[in-house]
Design a protein around this motif. Structure first.
Motif, PDB file in Angstrom:
ATOM      1  N   ALA A 112      19.620 -37.287 -46.633  1.00 29.04           N
ATOM      2  CA  ALA A 112      19.498 -38.653 -45.694  1.00 29.04           C
ATOM      3  C   ALA A 112      18.143 -39.412 -45.789  1.00 29.04           C
ATOM      4  CB  ALA A 112      19.977 -38.046 -44.213  1.00 29.04           C
ATOM      5  N   ALA A 116      17.254 -43.074 -46.847  1.00 21.58           N
ATOM      6  CA  ALA A 116      16.631 -44.104 -45.902  1.00 21.58           C
ATOM      7  C   ALA A 116      15.410 -44.508 -46.470  1.00 21.58           C
ATOM      8  CB  ALA A 116      16.396 -43.221 -44.727  1.00 21.58           C
ATOM      9  N   PHE A 207      17.444 -32.868 -37.583  1.00 28.37           N
ATOM     10  CA  PHE A 207      18.377 -33.520 -38.169  1.00 28.37           C
ATOM     11  C   PHE A 207      19.749 -32.827 -37.780  1.00 28.37           C
ATOM     12  CE2 PHE A 207      21.190 -34.963 -41.605  1.00 28.37           C
ATOM     13  CZ  PHE A 207      21.007 -36.220 -41.707  1.00 28.37           C
ATOM     14  N   SER A 242      20.858 -38.559 -38.410  1.00 33.24           N
ATOM     15  CA  SER A 242      20.522 -39.883 -38.828  1.00 33.24           C
ATOM     16  C   SER A 242      19.056 -40.043 -39.098  1.00 33.24           C
ATOM     17  CB  SER A 242      20.927 -41.021 -37.839  1.00 33.24           C
ATOM     18  OG  SER A 242      20.528 -42.212 -38.435  1.00 33.24           O
ATOM     19  N   SER A 243      18.556 -40.436 -40.378  1.00 31.53           N
ATOM     20  CA  SER A 243      17.161 -40.358 -40.617  1.00 31.53           C
ATOM     21  C   SER A 243      16.832 -41.675 -39.701  1.00 31.53           C
ATOM     22  CB  SER A 243      16.884 -40.796 -42.090  1.00 31.53           C
ATOM     23  OG  SER A 243      17.167 -39.665 -42.731  1.00 31.53           O
ATOM     24  N   GLU A 244      17.303 -42.886 -39.866  1.00 33.78           N
ATOM     25  CA  GLU A 244      16.683 -44.031 -38.967  1.00 33.78           C
ATOM     26  C   GLU A 244      16.572 -43.699 -37.396  1.00 33.78           C
ATOM     27  OE1 GLU A 244      19.114 -43.789 -41.062  1.00 33.78           O
ATOM     28  OE2 GLU A 244      18.773 -45.314 -42.817  1.00 33.78           O
ATOM     29  N   ARG A 245      17.711 -43.154 -36.742  1.00 29.86           N
ATOM     30  CA  ARG A 245      17.831 -42.693 -35.414  1.00 29.86           C
ATOM     31  C   ARG A 245      16.982 -41.618 -34.906  1.00 29.86           C
ATOM     32  NH1 ARG A 245      20.044 -46.700 -36.333  1.00 29.86           N
ATOM     33  NH2 ARG A 245      17.995 -47.223 -36.237  1.00 29.86           N
TER      34      ARG A 245
END
Length: 316
Positions: A112, A116, A207, A242-245
């Protein structure tokens, strides 16, 4: 000789996770798909699909799926080689706008954090130049090679340094993970730094349950295995796949966590995040694994991924 109408049916059921979805993709009735799968199983004398929800491949089915994907790549090479050498189909034209060259789907596993950050830029030139579609499977970087080993994908970004049997392995570079937090979070939970008492109390984020980076960091930080075991048992954890979250949770002051430098750089520069352990980054080395089969599309994808990674990831 295999009947590839039957092979295509098996592959569709495995990829789509069921006979009904496979029927929609193949524009057939569900009964027709079921009959084709059963016919191939009878012909080969083995079960290829586990009839469950979702449907999944047996070991033999995974080998058949990998074979089907390899045949597809070879057929694409043949279509390009046989194209007319005149007009818009001249040898100098790329395959992206050649009508009789079929679209080819390449199943690829990627972690992930790479997805990202650097991976989309690596594959963008390849996708513009080729009639290729990506089918991405996202998993922890410690596990992506298993998808390649089991025949689910043709290539993978992984931390495994040794080549999977029958595959090539090329180094991509290093990503440094930093232990970061928002300034207010750091002041509240770690006023005296990363003490054992504070680590037992402060909420962390990882993660998923396969993510080992945070524990690698703690093992390198703590003075003994006993200290690590004590903290690991009581560590308050958020799981954010989720990498972004993941970065958002840390930047909003809800937890601290290990963030790759490419995602952290701007946050650090603007003061939204601080490094809780300067000089104690966890280096994660990434490798590109792909089938040993040499085909034009797979070689082109490999070239773009490896070249871009060498430009943007730390090299040793």
């Amino acid at each position: 000789m295999l009947d590839y109408r039957l092979v295509e049916a098996v592959a569709a059921v495995i990829r789509e996770g069921g006979f009904e979805r496979a029927a929609r993709v193949l524009h057939l009735t569900q009964s027709a798909v079921s009959q084709r799968v059963k016919a191939l199983e009878d012909q080969l004398g083995t079960v290829l699909v586990v009839r469950a929800t979702p449907a999944r491949a047996t070991d033999e089915g995974r080998r058949l799926l990998a074979h089907c994907d390899k045949v597809g790549l070879l057929e694409t090479d043949l279509a390009v080689a046989l194209r007319p050498e005149s007009g818009s189909d001249s040898p100098d034209a790329d395959a992206s706008d050649v009508p009789h060259v079929p679209w080819t789907t390449l199943p690829v596993a990627v972690n992930a954090d790479s997805l990202a950050t650097w991976f989309p830029d690596a594959v963008a030139p390849f996708l513009r130049a080729e009639r290729a579609l990506l089918d991405l499977s996202v998993d922890d970087q410690e596990r992506t090679h298993l998808l390649l080993r089991d025949g689910h994908v043709a290539a993978a970004v992984s931390t495994r340094a040794a080549a999977v049997q029958g595959c090539r392995c090329l180094p991509l570079g290093r990503v440094d993970y930093l232990c970061l937090a928002a300034p207010d979070f750091a002041a509240q939970w770690f006023p005296a730094g990363l003490t054992e008492a504070a680590l037992c109390r402060a909420p962390a984020v990882i993660f998923n349950r396969a993510d080992e980076v945070h524990h690698q960091f703690l093992r390198g930080l703590l003075p003994s295995a006993t200290s690590f075991d004590r903290i690991a048992r009581s560590l308050p954890l958020h799981y954010i796949p989720s990498s972004e979250r993941f970065v958002d949770v840390v930047a909003q002051g809800l937890a601290y966590g290990m963030i790759p430098l490419p995602q952290a750089r701007q946050h650090l520069a603007e003061g939204r995040l601080v490094d809780l352990a300067p000089g104690r980054a966890v280096p994660i080395r990434l490798y590109w694994h792909c089938w040993g089969l040499r085909t034009r599309l797979l070689d082109a994808l490999t070239h773009h991924v490896v070249t871009h990674a060498h430009q943007v990831l730390a090299q040793e």
